[in-house]
Design a protein around this motif. Structure first.
Motif, PDB file in Angstrom:
ATOM      1  N   ILE A   1      25.088 -63.307  24.950  1.00  0.00           N
ATOM      2  CA  ILE A   1      25.848 -64.506  25.297  1.00  0.00           C
ATOM      3  C   ILE A   1      27.038 -64.037  26.133  1.00  0.00           C
ATOM      4  CG2 ILE A   1      27.014 -66.565  24.430  1.00  0.00           C
ATOM      5  CD1 ILE A   1      24.091 -66.309  23.529  1.00  0.00           C
ATOM      6  N   ILE A   2      27.045 -64.392  27.413  1.00  0.00           N
ATOM      7  CA  ILE A   2      28.053 -63.862  28.329  1.00  0.00           C
ATOM      8  C   ILE A   2      28.814 -64.994  29.015  1.00  0.00           C
ATOM      9  CG2 ILE A   2      26.648 -61.800  28.722  1.00  0.00           C
ATOM     10  CD1 ILE A   2      25.973 -62.951  31.517  1.00  0.00           C
ATOM     11  N   GLY A   3      29.924 -64.612  29.645  1.00  0.00           N
ATOM     12  CA  GLY A   3      30.712 -65.589  30.385  1.00  0.00           C
ATOM     13  C   GLY A   3      32.127 -65.086  30.582  1.00  0.00           C
TER      14      GLY A   3
ATOM     15  N   GLN B   1      35.398 -69.850  27.824  1.00  0.00           N
ATOM     16  CA  GLN B   1      34.369 -70.802  28.280  1.00  0.00           C
ATOM     17  C   GLN B   1      33.642 -71.479  27.122  1.00  0.00           C
ATOM     18  OE1 GLN B   1      34.062 -71.261  31.787  1.00  0.00           O
ATOM     19  NE2 GLN B   1      35.937 -70.053  31.500  1.00  0.00           N
ATOM     20  N   GLY B   2      33.961 -71.049  25.892  1.00  0.00           N
ATOM     21  CA  GLY B   2      33.260 -71.584  24.727  1.00  0.00           C
ATOM     22  C   GLY B   2      32.102 -70.709  24.282  1.00  0.00           C
ATOM     23  N   LYS B   3      32.127 -69.411  24.653  1.00  0.00           N
ATOM     24  CA  LYS B   3      31.022 -68.511  24.281  1.00  0.00           C
ATOM     25  C   LYS B   3      30.894 -68.369  22.766  1.00  0.00           C
ATOM     26  CE  LYS B   3      32.426 -64.927  26.626  1.00  0.00           C
ATOM     27  NZ  LYS B   3      32.608 -64.352  25.301  1.00  0.00           N
ATOM     28  N   SER B   4      32.023 -68.149  22.095  1.00  0.00           N
ATOM     29  CA  SER B   4      31.961 -67.930  20.652  1.00  0.00           C
ATOM     30  C   SER B   4      31.555 -69.209  19.914  1.00  0.00           C
ATOM     31  CB  SER B   4      33.303 -67.411  20.127  1.00  0.00           C
ATOM     32  OG  SER B   4      33.550 -66.112  20.634  1.00  0.00           O
TER      33      SER B   4
ATOM     34  N   VAL C   1      12.008 -69.306  14.579  1.00  0.00           N
ATOM     35  CA  VAL C   1      11.678 -67.882  14.517  1.00  0.00           C
ATOM     36  C   VAL C   1      12.908 -67.066  14.902  1.00  0.00           C
ATOM     37  CG1 VAL C   1      10.117 -66.088  15.375  1.00  0.00           C
ATOM     38  CG2 VAL C   1       9.313 -68.462  15.171  1.00  0.00           C
ATOM     39  N   PRO C   2      13.282 -66.055  14.112  1.00  0.00           N
ATOM     40  CA  PRO C   2      14.528 -65.308  14.353  1.00  0.00           C
ATOM     41  C   PRO C   2      14.564 -64.589  15.697  1.00  0.00           C
ATOM     42  CG  PRO C   2      13.658 -64.854  12.157  1.00  0.00           C
ATOM     43  CD  PRO C   2      12.588 -65.603  12.887  1.00  0.00           C
ATOM     44  N   VAL C   3      15.748 -64.615  16.313  1.00  0.00           N
ATOM     45  CA  VAL C   3      16.034 -63.914  17.561  1.00  0.00           C
ATOM     46  C   VAL C   3      17.443 -63.334  17.445  1.00  0.00           C
ATOM     47  CG1 VAL C   3      16.280 -64.096  20.059  1.00  0.00           C
ATOM     48  CG2 VAL C   3      14.670 -65.595  18.876  1.00  0.00           C
ATOM     49  N   LYS C   4      17.622 -62.068  17.747  1.00  0.00           N
ATOM     50  CA  LYS C   4      18.945 -61.461  17.687  1.00  0.00           C
ATOM     51  C   LYS C   4      19.768 -61.850  18.918  1.00  0.00           C
ATOM     52  CE  LYS C   4      17.676 -57.369  14.987  1.00  0.00           C
ATOM     53  NZ  LYS C   4      17.633 -55.889  14.978  1.00  0.00           N
ATOM     54  N   VAL C   5      21.030 -62.199  18.685  1.00  0.00           N
ATOM     55  CA  VAL C   5      21.922 -62.558  19.790  1.00  0.00           C
ATOM     56  C   VAL C   5      23.237 -61.802  19.644  1.00  0.00           C
ATOM     57  CG1 VAL C   5      20.930 -64.830  20.217  1.00  0.00           C
ATOM     58  CG2 VAL C   5      22.754 -64.593  18.547  1.00  0.00           C
ATOM     59  N   LEU C   6      23.905 -61.617  20.781  1.00  0.00           N
ATOM     60  CA  LEU C   6      25.151 -60.858  20.839  1.00  0.00           C
ATOM     61  C   LEU C   6      26.164 -61.606  21.685  1.00  0.00           C
ATOM     62  CD1 LEU C   6      26.296 -57.959  20.055  1.00  0.00           C
ATOM     63  CD2 LEU C   6      25.681 -57.309  22.392  1.00  0.00           C
ATOM     64  N   ASP C   7      27.342 -61.841  21.113  1.00  0.00           N
ATOM     65  CA  ASP C   7      28.453 -62.480  21.822  1.00  0.00           C
ATOM     66  C   ASP C   7      29.462 -61.394  22.166  1.00  0.00           C
ATOM     67  OD1 ASP C   7      30.543 -64.186  22.670  1.00  0.00           O
ATOM     68  OD2 ASP C   7      31.277 -64.421  20.618  1.00  0.00           O
ATOM     69  N   VAL C   8      29.686 -61.176  23.459  1.00  0.00           N
ATOM     70  CA  VAL C   8      30.561 -60.073  23.884  1.00  0.00           C
ATOM     71  C   VAL C   8      31.851 -60.607  24.493  1.00  0.00           C
ATOM     72  CG1 VAL C   8      28.603 -58.541  24.287  1.00  0.00           C
ATOM     73  CG2 VAL C   8      29.471 -59.928  26.159  1.00  0.00           C
ATOM     74  N   ALA C   9      32.793 -59.699  24.690  1.00  0.00           N
ATOM     75  CA  ALA C   9      34.089 -60.067  25.255  1.00  0.00           C
ATOM     76  C   ALA C   9      33.929 -60.701  26.633  1.00  0.00           C
ATOM     77  CB  ALA C   9      34.976 -58.831  25.356  1.00  0.00           C
ATOM     78  N   GLY C  10      34.848 -61.603  26.974  1.00  0.00           N
ATOM     79  CA  GLY C  10      34.792 -62.291  28.257  1.00  0.00           C
ATOM     80  C   GLY C  10      34.963 -61.349  29.437  1.00  0.00           C
ATOM     81  N   LEU C  11      34.272 -61.661  30.508  1.00  0.00           N
ATOM     82  CA  LEU C  11      34.291 -60.843  31.718  1.00  0.00           C
ATOM     83  C   LEU C  11      35.194 -61.488  32.762  1.00  0.00           C
ATOM     84  CD1 LEU C  11      31.226 -59.262  33.416  1.00  0.00           C
ATOM     85  CD2 LEU C  11      32.654 -60.787  34.744  1.00  0.00           C
TER      86      LEU C  11
ATOM     87  N   LEU D   1      24.361 -67.429  30.120  1.00  0.00           N
ATOM     88  CA  LEU D   1      25.664 -67.437  30.774  1.00  0.00           C
ATOM     89  C   LEU D   1      26.353 -68.765  30.480  1.00  0.00           C
ATOM     90  CD1 LEU D   1      27.888 -66.563  32.711  1.00  0.00           C
ATOM     91  CD2 LEU D   1      26.366 -67.068  34.625  1.00  0.00           C
ATOM     92  N   VAL D   2      27.414 -68.716  29.672  1.00  0.00           N
ATOM     93  CA  VAL D   2      28.132 -69.915  29.257  1.00  0.00           C
ATOM     94  C   VAL D   2      29.270 -70.182  30.235  1.00  0.00           C
ATOM     95  CG1 VAL D   2      29.411 -71.034  27.391  1.00  0.00           C
ATOM     96  CG2 VAL D   2      27.544 -69.455  26.850  1.00  0.00           C
ATOM     97  N   VAL D   3      29.279 -71.397  30.795  1.00  0.00           N
ATOM     98  CA  VAL D   3      30.255 -71.789  31.815  1.00  0.00           C
ATOM     99  C   VAL D   3      30.888 -73.122  31.422  1.00  0.00           C
ATOM    100  CG1 VAL D   3      30.566 -72.374  34.255  1.00  0.00           C
ATOM    101  CG2 VAL D   3      28.902 -70.627  33.604  1.00  0.00           C
ATOM    102  N   ASP D   4      32.183 -73.230  31.584  1.00  0.00           N
ATOM    103  CA  ASP D   4      32.877 -74.505  31.364  1.00  0.00           C
ATOM    104  C   ASP D   4      32.537 -75.441  32.521  1.00  0.00           C
ATOM    105  OD1 ASP D   4      34.565 -76.650  31.068  1.00  0.00           O
ATOM    106  OD2 ASP D   4      36.397 -75.481  30.876  1.00  0.00           O
ATOM    107  N   ALA D   5      31.551 -76.310  32.301  1.00  0.00           N
ATOM    108  CA  ALA D   5      31.071 -77.194  33.362  1.00  0.00           C
ATOM    109  C   ALA D   5      32.039 -78.320  33.667  1.00  0.00           C
ATOM    110  CB  ALA D   5      29.715 -77.775  32.982  1.00  0.00           C
ATOM    111  N   SER D   6      33.051 -78.500  32.817  1.00  0.00           N
ATOM    112  CA  SER D   6      34.012 -79.586  33.050  1.00  0.00           C
ATOM    113  C   SER D   6      35.035 -79.230  34.122  1.00  0.00           C
ATOM    114  CB  SER D   6      34.739 -79.928  31.749  1.00  0.00           C
ATOM    115  OG  SER D   6      35.676 -78.918  31.399  1.00  0.00           O
TER     116      SER D   6
END
Length: 361
Positions: A5-7, A11-14, A67-77, A103-108
């Motif tokens: 999970i990047i952005g 942007q609301g990633k967490s 069905v389980p999927v591993k996800v990772l939220d990292v520091a903002g770029l 890629l999480v983006v603040d669409a507003s």
């Protein structure tokens, strides 16, 4: 498999990560709330094969299996991250092993690429900046190693060995060489990222407005509210659906929050589950169900379809055997299609939804 999970910051990633996982990552309205990566488990949504499935991992909700999927939220770029600015080096080291990105983006348009609260920012610029930083970082790594391998026999294989920790295969490299060449390593690196790290755009915060016009419209904050209310038994909500059922008495504050959610869902889903499902589809993953009894579709304890594995495109029955357990893979004799009862060799390429019995020594 790992989804990053990047952005940019703020942007609301967490919130997006929490909406997927209910893991409780820290959320705040300022840049660099996330310093250390947050790891969690999200769930790919697929239609159930049977109404009596008993998953050991994941869960069943109405007619769907998760069905389980591993996800990772990292520091903002931020701009310059590929050269170490901000938390750039940590960001890249944390995320680059991911198989794909959301890629999480603040669409507003209410937050700029630095994480500052603004008005009327063009979020499409942010997408180009963030992906450009990832391309730039991969270019730096590729350039360093290409100088050492380009004049040797089978440079693609040697480069793949150097980049194996980045989730880049020899096949990715060979295809990038074929399509982009190596005269311009920036172009080559960009194509390498496109092949090895697909991404989807989560156009987040559309409950506040949407000026992006790209990606999947999302409201992570509404999805998180619904997921929490469901987990606490106040409502019944199936992630990704456009509705919910109230199960018990609500406070006035809870009623107001769910009223906002209901009005939003009258127009569209929250988009969060849709993003996860899409990125899994881009990876070409398929859901396969190993069983011990091919007649009843159960394991040794009588549980119906207890396991479901997400396997890559081209995976075979021997790959499934090793996924279940290395000993089963080592002792593989044959496989049986639980639907047709046909015997399958170890080279049989699995299809999405296959139910398979593995026979081993």
């Amino acid at each position: 498999m790992l989804i990053g999970i990047i952005g940019a910051p703020n942007q609301g990633k967490s919130t997006f990560f929490n909406a997927l996982t209910l893991a409780g990552a820290e959320v705040a309205g300022h840049a660099f709330t996330t310093i250390n990566p947050n790891e969690g488990v999200a769930y790919f949504k697929v239609k159930s094969l049977r109404s009596d499935e008993e998953p050991v991992h994941g869960f069943i909700k109405d007619d769907y299996r998760f069905v389980p999927v591993k996800v990772l939220d990292v520091a903002g770029l931020v701009p310059g991250a590929s050269e170490g600015r901000g938390l750039g080096n940590q960001f890249m080291n944390d995320l680059i092993s991911a198989d794909a990105f959301i890629l999480v983006v603040d669409a507003s348009g209410g937050t700029d690429v630095e994480g500052n609260i603004v008005k009327d920012y063009d979020p499409s610029k942010m997408i180009d900046i963030i992906i450009g930083e990832i391309d730039g970082w991969i270019h730096g790594v590729v350039s360093k190693h290409w100088l050492m391998v380009k004049k040797k026999n089978n440079p693609a294989r040697l480069l793949a060995e150097k980049l194996s920790g980045l989730g880049i295969s020899e096949e990715h490299i060979e295809q990038a060489v074929k399509e982009a060449g190596v005269d311009d390593l920036r172009l080559f690196s960009k194509r390498l990222r496109e092949l090895s790290k697909p991404f989807v755009i989560a156009a987040n915060k559309v409950d506040k407005g949407n000026v992006l016009g790209r990606g999947f419209p999302c409201s992570a904050v509404i999805e998180l509210m619904l997921r929490k209310a469901d987990s606490e038994g106040y409502i019944s909500y199936v992630p990704g659906e456009q509705g919910f059922k109230v199960l018990k008495e609500l406070s006035s504050e809870q009623e107001q929050g769910l009223k906002v959610a209901r009005e939003f869902l009258n127009v569209q889903s929250t988009g969060v589950q849709k993003c996860l499902n899409k990125v899994v589809e881009l990876l070409g993953l398929k859901v396969v169900y190993p069983v011990q009894d091919e007649g009843r579709w159960t394991d040794s304890k009588g549980r119906v379809l207890p396991n479901a594995f997400l396997l890559p495109r081209g995976a075979t029955t021997i790959d499934l055997a090793y996924e279940v357990h290395s000993d089963i893979g080592e002792g593989f004799i044959k496989a049986i299609d639980a639907r047709s009862k046909k015997t399958l060799s170890k080279d049989y390429v699995l299809k999405d939804g296959d139910v398979i019995k593995i026979v081993s020594k």
